[in-house]
Design a protein around this motif. Structure first.
Motif, short mmCIF file in Angstrom:
data_model
loop_
_atom_site.label_atom_id
_atom_site.label_comp_id
_atom_site.label_asym_id
_atom_site.label_seq_id
_atom_site.Cartn_x
_atom_site.Cartn_y
_atom_site.Cartn_z
N ARG A 76 -3.92 -39.46 -45.65
CA ARG A 76 -2.98 -40.65 -46.59
C ARG A 76 -1.66 -41.09 -45.92
N LEU A 77 -1.54 -40.09 -44.76
CA LEU A 77 -0.31 -40.95 -44.18
C LEU A 77 -0.96 -42.57 -42.95
N LEU A 78 -2.29 -42.09 -42.27
CA LEU A 78 -2.44 -43.53 -41.64
C LEU A 78 -2.81 -44.51 -42.67
N ARG A 79 -3.60 -44.13 -44.29
CA ARG A 79 -3.81 -45.27 -44.52
C ARG A 79 -2.41 -45.88 -45.65
N LYS A 80 -1.26 -44.89 -46.26
CA LYS A 80 -0.57 -45.90 -45.91
C LYS A 80 -0.40 -46.89 -45.42
N TYR A 81 -0.31 -46.86 -43.59
CA TYR A 81 -0.27 -48.45 -42.87
C TYR A 81 -0.77 -48.60 -42.44
N GLY A 82 -1.93 -48.93 -43.53
CA GLY A 82 -3.25 -49.64 -42.99
C GLY A 82 -4.02 -48.68 -41.70
N VAL A 83 -4.12 -47.94 -41.65
CA VAL A 83 -4.73 -47.12 -40.84
C VAL A 83 -5.91 -46.81 -40.86
N LYS A 84 -7.33 -46.90 -41.24
CA LYS A 84 -8.77 -46.18 -41.97
C LYS A 84 -9.49 -45.56 -40.71
N ILE A 85 -9.48 -43.84 -40.77
CA ILE A 85 -10.35 -43.34 -39.88
C ILE A 85 -11.57 -43.00 -40.60
N TRP A 86 -12.45 -42.79 -39.78
CA TRP A 86 -13.58 -42.15 -39.39
C TRP A 86 -13.99 -41.66 -38.96
N ASP A 87 -15.40 -40.38 -38.75
CA ASP A 87 -15.81 -39.64 -38.11
C ASP A 87 -14.79 -38.68 -38.25
N ARG A 88 -14.72 -37.94 -38.97
CA ARG A 88 -13.60 -36.91 -39.36
C ARG A 88 -14.35 -35.50 -38.73
N GLY A 89 -13.48 -35.38 -38.00
CA GLY A 89 -14.29 -33.19 -37.72
C GLY A 89 -13.63 -32.26 -37.51
N PHE A 90 -13.72 -31.11 -36.67
CA PHE A 90 -13.06 -30.24 -36.78
C PHE A 90 -12.82 -29.02 -35.83
N THR A 91 -12.57 -28.79 -35.23
CA THR A 91 -12.81 -27.94 -33.94
C THR A 91 -11.83 -26.13 -34.32
N PRO A 92 -12.05 -25.56 -33.62
CA PRO A 92 -11.33 -24.32 -34.25
C PRO A 92 -9.38 -24.34 -34.26
N GLU A 93 -9.36 -25.26 -33.50
CA GLU A 93 -8.21 -25.98 -32.96
C GLU A 93 -7.15 -27.11 -33.20
N CYS A 94 -8.75 -28.27 -33.31
CA CYS A 94 -7.75 -29.61 -34.44
C CYS A 94 -8.59 -30.40 -34.87
N PHE A 95 -7.99 -30.69 -36.07
CA PHE A 95 -9.15 -31.78 -36.56
C PHE A 95 -8.89 -32.82 -35.43
N THR A 96 -9.83 -33.59 -35.62
CA THR A 96 -10.83 -35.03 -35.28
C THR A 96 -10.81 -36.03 -35.77
N PHE A 97 -10.45 -37.29 -35.48
CA PHE A 97 -10.58 -38.47 -36.52
C PHE A 97 -11.04 -39.56 -35.36
N CYS A 98 -11.51 -40.66 -35.87
CA CYS A 98 -11.83 -42.22 -35.03
C CYS A 98 -10.90 -42.97 -36.00
N VAL A 99 -10.13 -43.80 -35.22
CA VAL A 99 -9.82 -45.64 -35.89
C VAL A 99 -10.25 -46.29 -34.91
N LYS A 100 -9.99 -47.36 -35.59
CA LYS A 100 -10.07 -48.87 -35.11
C LYS A 100 -9.69 -49.07 -33.84
N ARG A 101 -9.85 -49.66 -32.40
CA ARG A 101 -9.39 -49.57 -30.58
C ARG A 101 -8.43 -50.30 -31.21
N ARG A 102 -8.77 -51.19 -31.86
CA ARG A 102 -7.29 -52.79 -31.96
C ARG A 102 -6.20 -51.15 -33.13
N GLN A 103 -6.23 -50.14 -33.66
CA GLN A 103 -5.08 -50.19 -34.53
C GLN A 103 -5.05 -48.60 -33.70
N ALA A 104 -5.16 -48.40 -32.43
CA ALA A 104 -4.53 -47.18 -32.21
C ALA A 104 -3.87 -47.00 -31.38
N ASN A 105 -3.23 -48.22 -30.95
CA ASN A 105 -1.37 -47.94 -30.44
C ASN A 105 -0.56 -47.27 -32.27
#
Length: 142
Positions: free
Chosen positions: A72-101
């Protein structure tokens, strides 16, 4: 004993397929064509195929934020995420390379730890210029 969800996430084939397809959906087809015509489209296709047009972010699960709140935080600023996942330690997700910064900066500025390799190592310094936990002003819709 570990959480059973940690084991089941490895069998989440639907999310893996969604992640693969989203790489193509979120590709910069128009920009690729404008830069290099058909060769640009071909390069963007290959980048989508191997996941080079996306940037994977890792955020610790114990950071005080739920995955949906990060989205929700990222979407609020126009960043779409996908390929969500998690490990025992962390959340993982992808963003457009041009929006990564931008995505990385937003997380750093909000005080959310980012464990992935830095897209822009200066984002930590930029975030420290603002009050801890602050967010940039949201652009007004016109």
């Amino acid at each position: 004993m570990t959480d059973p969800l940690d084991f089941l996430v490895h069998f989440d084939i639907i999310n893996r397929i969604e992640g693969f397809v989203s790489g193509f959906i979120n590709a910069n087809w128009q920009g690729a064509f404008q830069r290099a015509g058909v060769a640009g489209i071909t390069a963007e296709f290959v980048a989508s195929l191997i996941g080079r047009n996306a940037w994977r972010l890792y955020v610790p699960r114990n950071c005080g934020w739920r995955g949906i709140d990060l989205e929700r935080l990222l979407r609020k600023y126009g960043v779409k995420i996908w390929d969500r996942g998690f490990t025992p330690e962390c959340f993982t997700f992808c963003v457009k390379r041009r929006q990564a910064n931008w995505a990385e900066y937003l997380l750093c500025r909000r005080g959310i730890p980012v464990w992935s390799p830095r897209f822009n190592p200066l984002n930590d310094a930029y975030a420290r210029r603002h009050a801890p936990g602050s967010e940039p002003p949201k652009n007004r819709q016109r």
